[in-house]
Design a protein around this motif. Structure first.
Motif, PDB file in Angstrom:
ATOM      1  N   MET A   1       0.846  -1.202   0.000  1.00 33.11           N
ATOM      2  CA  MET A   1       0.000   0.000   0.000  1.00 33.11           C
ATOM      3  C   MET A   1       0.883   1.254   0.000  1.00 33.11           C
ATOM      4  SD  MET A   1      -3.097   0.927   2.638  1.00 33.11           S
ATOM      5  CE  MET A   1      -1.931   1.456   3.892  1.00 33.11           C
ATOM      6  N   ASP A   2       1.863   1.276  -0.916  1.00 31.30           N
ATOM      7  CA  ASP A   2       2.763   2.423  -0.977  1.00 31.30           C
ATOM      8  C   ASP A   2       2.026   3.670  -1.446  1.00 31.30           C
ATOM      9  OD1 ASP A   2       4.884   0.932  -0.093  1.00 31.30           O
ATOM     10  OD2 ASP A   2       5.467   0.298  -2.108  1.00 31.30           O
ATOM     11  N   ASN A   3       1.212   3.526  -2.480  1.00 31.11           N
ATOM     12  CA  ASN A   3       0.463   4.663  -3.001  1.00 31.11           C
ATOM     13  C   ASN A   3      -0.913   4.183  -3.454  1.00 31.11           C
ATOM     14  OD1 ASN A   3      -0.512   6.972  -4.123  1.00 31.11           O
ATOM     15  ND2 ASN A   3       1.074   7.161  -5.707  1.00 31.11           N
ATOM     16  N   PRO A   4      -1.930   4.271  -2.566  1.00 34.90           N
ATOM     17  CA  PRO A   4      -3.263   3.773  -2.896  1.00 34.90           C
ATOM     18  C   PRO A   4      -3.861   4.437  -4.125  1.00 34.90           C
ATOM     19  CG  PRO A   4      -3.070   4.269  -0.558  1.00 34.90           C
ATOM     20  CD  PRO A   4      -1.843   4.810  -1.222  1.00 34.90           C
ATOM     21  N   THR A   5      -3.491   5.683  -4.383  1.00 35.17           N
ATOM     22  CA  THR A   5      -4.082   6.405  -5.508  1.00 35.17           C
ATOM     23  C   THR A   5      -3.605   5.872  -6.851  1.00 35.17           C
ATOM     24  OG1 THR A   5      -2.329   8.074  -5.502  1.00 35.17           O
ATOM     25  CG2 THR A   5      -4.255   8.512  -4.124  1.00 35.17           C
ATOM     26  N   MET A  20      -5.901   7.042   4.922  1.00 40.21           N
ATOM     27  CA  MET A  20      -6.050   7.329   6.353  1.00 40.21           C
ATOM     28  C   MET A  20      -5.375   6.247   7.195  1.00 40.21           C
ATOM     29  SD  MET A  20      -7.522   9.636   8.365  1.00 40.21           S
ATOM     30  CE  MET A  20      -5.965   9.587   9.250  1.00 40.21           C
ATOM     31  N   GLN A  21      -5.517   5.007   6.759  1.00 39.79           N
ATOM     32  CA  GLN A  21      -4.878   3.901   7.482  1.00 39.79           C
ATOM     33  C   GLN A  21      -3.361   4.026   7.438  1.00 39.79           C
ATOM     34  OE1 GLN A  21      -6.062   0.036   6.041  1.00 39.79           O
ATOM     35  NE2 GLN A  21      -4.671  -1.062   7.401  1.00 39.79           N
ATOM     36  N   LYS A  22      -2.823   4.413   6.277  1.00 38.48           N
ATOM     37  CA  LYS A  22      -1.365   4.555   6.136  1.00 38.48           C
ATOM     38  C   LYS A  22      -0.857   5.717   6.990  1.00 38.48           C
ATOM     39  CE  LYS A  22       2.344   4.880   2.715  1.00 38.48           C
ATOM     40  NZ  LYS A  22       2.996   3.656   3.194  1.00 38.48           N
ATOM     41  N   LEU A  23      -1.603   6.820   7.037  1.00 37.45           N
ATOM     42  CA  LEU A  23      -1.194   7.971   7.845  1.00 37.45           C
ATOM     43  C   LEU A  23      -1.083   7.607   9.319  1.00 37.45           C
ATOM     44  CD1 LEU A  23      -3.329  10.837   6.238  1.00 37.45           C
ATOM     45  CD2 LEU A  23      -0.852  10.524   6.080  1.00 37.45           C
ATOM     46  N   ARG A  24      -1.938   6.668   9.755  1.00 35.56           N
ATOM     47  CA  ARG A  24      -1.925   6.246  11.154  1.00 35.56           C
ATOM     48  C   ARG A  24      -1.028   5.027  11.391  1.00 35.56           C
ATOM     49  NH1 ARG A  24      -3.803   8.369  15.768  1.00 35.56           N
ATOM     50  NH2 ARG A  24      -4.515   6.298  16.387  1.00 35.56           N
ATOM     51  N   GLY A  25      -0.459   4.487  10.308  1.00 38.31           N
ATOM     52  CA  GLY A  25       0.340   3.267  10.415  1.00 38.31           C
ATOM     53  C   GLY A  25       1.732   3.502  10.981  1.00 38.31           C
ATOM     54  N   PRO A  26       2.502   2.419  11.120  1.00 36.32           N
ATOM     55  CA  PRO A  26       3.854   2.484  11.710  1.00 36.32           C
ATOM     56  C   PRO A  26       4.769   3.480  11.018  1.00 36.32           C
ATOM     57  CG  PRO A  26       3.136   0.211  11.431  1.00 36.32           C
ATOM     58  CD  PRO A  26       2.131   1.063  10.721  1.00 36.32           C
ATOM     59  N   HIS A  27       4.631   3.614   9.698  1.00 37.33           N
ATOM     60  CA  HIS A  27       5.490   4.525   8.943  1.00 37.33           C
ATOM     61  C   HIS A  27       4.703   5.753   8.470  1.00 37.33           C
ATOM     62  CE1 HIS A  27       8.459   1.355   9.012  1.00 37.33           C
ATOM     63  NE2 HIS A  27       7.586   0.517   8.466  1.00 37.33           N
ATOM     64  N   GLY A  28       3.663   6.078   9.220  1.00 38.97           N
ATOM     65  CA  GLY A  28       2.803   7.180   8.831  1.00 38.97           C
ATOM     66  C   GLY A  28       3.298   8.531   9.324  1.00 38.97           C
ATOM     67  N   PRO A  30       3.788  11.534  11.883  1.00 39.66           N
ATOM     68  CA  PRO A  30       3.872  11.691  13.338  1.00 39.66           C
ATOM     69  C   PRO A  30       2.684  12.454  13.930  1.00 39.66           C
ATOM     70  CG  PRO A  30       5.998  12.126  12.339  1.00 39.66           C
ATOM     71  CD  PRO A  30       5.012  11.995  11.205  1.00 39.66           C
ATOM     72  N   TRP A  31       2.219  13.480  13.225  1.00 43.96           N
ATOM     73  CA  TRP A  31       1.095  14.271  13.747  1.00 43.96           C
ATOM     74  C   TRP A  31      -0.181  13.435  13.769  1.00 43.96           C
ATOM     75  CZ3 TRP A  31      -3.770  15.779  12.256  1.00 43.96           C
ATOM     76  CH2 TRP A  31      -4.367  16.793  13.013  1.00 43.96           C
ATOM     77  N   ASP A  32      -0.486  12.762  12.653  1.00 44.30           N
ATOM     78  CA  ASP A  32      -1.703  11.950  12.580  1.00 44.30           C
ATOM     79  C   ASP A  32      -1.680  10.820  13.604  1.00 44.30           C
ATOM     80  OD1 ASP A  32      -3.379  12.843  10.078  1.00 44.30           O
ATOM     81  OD2 ASP A  32      -1.294  12.861   9.406  1.00 44.30           O
ATOM     82  N   LYS A  33      -0.504  10.259  13.836  1.00 45.64           N
ATOM     83  CA  LYS A  33      -0.387   9.131  14.768  1.00 45.64           C
ATOM     84  C   LYS A  33      -0.616   9.556  16.211  1.00 45.64           C
ATOM     85  CE  LYS A  33       3.233   6.485  13.974  1.00 45.64           C
ATOM     86  NZ  LYS A  33       4.615   6.116  13.596  1.00 45.64           N
ATOM     87  N   GLU A  34      -0.433  10.850  16.503  1.00 51.38           N
ATOM     88  CA  GLU A  34      -0.587  11.325  17.880  1.00 51.38           C
ATOM     89  C   GLU A  34      -2.028  11.740  18.215  1.00 51.38           C
ATOM     90  OE1 GLU A  34       2.036  14.456  18.901  1.00 51.38           O
ATOM     91  OE2 GLU A  34       3.866  13.242  18.713  1.00 51.38           O
ATOM     92  N   GLN A  35      -2.873  11.859  17.216  1.00 53.62           N
ATOM     93  CA  GLN A  35      -4.221  12.370  17.455  1.00 53.62           C
ATOM     94  C   GLN A  35      -5.102  11.333  18.162  1.00 53.62           C
ATOM     95  OE1 GLN A  35      -4.475  15.671  16.843  1.00 53.62           O
ATOM     96  NE2 GLN A  35      -2.355  15.231  16.244  1.00 53.62           N
ATOM     97  N   ASP A  36      -6.035  11.844  18.964  1.00 51.19           N
ATOM     98  CA  ASP A  36      -7.039  10.994  19.605  1.00 51.19           C
ATOM     99  C   ASP A  36      -8.356  11.758  19.626  1.00 51.19           C
ATOM    100  OD1 ASP A  36      -6.795  12.909  21.595  1.00 51.19           O
ATOM    101  OD2 ASP A  36      -5.613  11.633  22.917  1.00 51.19           O
TER     102      ASP A  36
END
Length: 282
Positions: A1-5, A20-28, A30-36
């Motif tokens: 899933m390198d580039n879904p588009t 959205m899944q990639k942004l929250r993933g292990p290599h996503g 940092p800002w998106d991964k910190e949101q709750d």
């Protein structure tokens, strides 16, 4: 899933969810991964107001380009929260769609079920909606109104919900008379100089005006936002008007301020009419 588009076989919605899944993933990101949920609350509220603003623009100018953008930003908020829930195995975006589809079908039996006489009367449909709502721990019809909503919006919701069961004004004239009555009571409270009385009666005036808006299918919150925006535009005009004369607006007399205000209203009104006359036809 390198580039879904890059995958032409996926739908736009599938691509969005994968991004959205990639942004929250292990290599996503940092800002998106910190949101709750806590950090996303203010963003959701801001996007709702942006959508409302662009709805007004679309209504008055028939320019829907801004609304397209803001609806996309609002959808991001929903997709983001669905991703958070999916990560905790609570639900995912597909669950949201399924739940919403089932809700729409169950709330519209007069459309999706065979009825000898389909419901065509709006008031009957609204009454049936209240009866069809699932049983909850709520003790009142009004318990479902979000307490975090702006107070004007809450007042509109109260009027709408009680109107569904027939508790409403019988005509616009009756409602308009109520507004006059509330204003008269406010005048009496002001004359009494009792702060608590003024506080109480002023609230009743606002509540009546919110119902007046509801009767015309106008959001009191949006109407007030429009009034605020007009005030800002007119005041900016006044500031520029005095600046062009080499004068500070703070040094103007009351009469000069009033004349400048009237000029702002007249000038900006003509500008608005010119803009609307050149807007795309519907």
């Amino acid at each position: 899933m390198d580039n879904p588009t890059a995958d032409p076989s996926t739908t736009p919605l599938e691509k969005l969810l994968e991004v959205m899944q990639k942004l929250r993933g292990p290599h996503g990101c940092p800002w998106d991964k910190e949101q709750d949920l806590s950090s996303l609350r203010s963003g959701l509220l801001e996007e709702c107001y942006e959508v409302l603003s662009e709805m007004e623009t679309a209504l008055h100018t028939n320019d829907w380009s801004g609304l397209k953008k803001e609806l996309g930003d609002l959808l991001l908020q929903i997709v983001f929260q669905a991703q958070l829930a999916s990560e905790k195995n609570f639900f995912n975006f597909s669950d949201l769609c399924t739940s919403l589809t089932q809700k729409l079908i169950s709330q519209h039996p007069h459309v999706f079920e065979n009825h000898p006489e389909p419901l065509r009367n709006l008031q009957t449909v609204l009454r049936n909606w209240e009866k069809l709502k699932p049983k909850t721990n709520r003790n009142s019809l009004l318990d479902g109104i979000p307490q975090t909503a702006p107070q004007l919006l809450q007042a509109e919701c109260m009027g709408t919900k009680t109107a569904h069961i027939g508790f409403d004004f019988d005509s616009y004239n009756t409602l308009r008379t109520r507004v006059d009555e509330e204003l008269a009571e406010l005048d009496k409270a002001v004359a009494s100089k009792e702060k608590a009385n003024i506080y109480h009666e002023l609230g009743d005036v606002f509540f009546s005006l919110a119902n007046l808006s509801r009767w015309h299918n106008i959001s009191a919150e949006v109407a007030l936002r429009g009034a605020n925006q007009r005030f800002v535009e007119r005041f900016h005009f006044m500031e520029s008007y005095f600046e062009e004369q080499g004068k500070n607006i703070a040094d103007a007399t009351a009469q000069e301020l009033d004349r400048a205000w009237q000029k702002a209203k007249e000038t900006l009104s003509k500008t608005a009419c010119l803009t609307e006359s050149h807007s795309p036809s519907s």
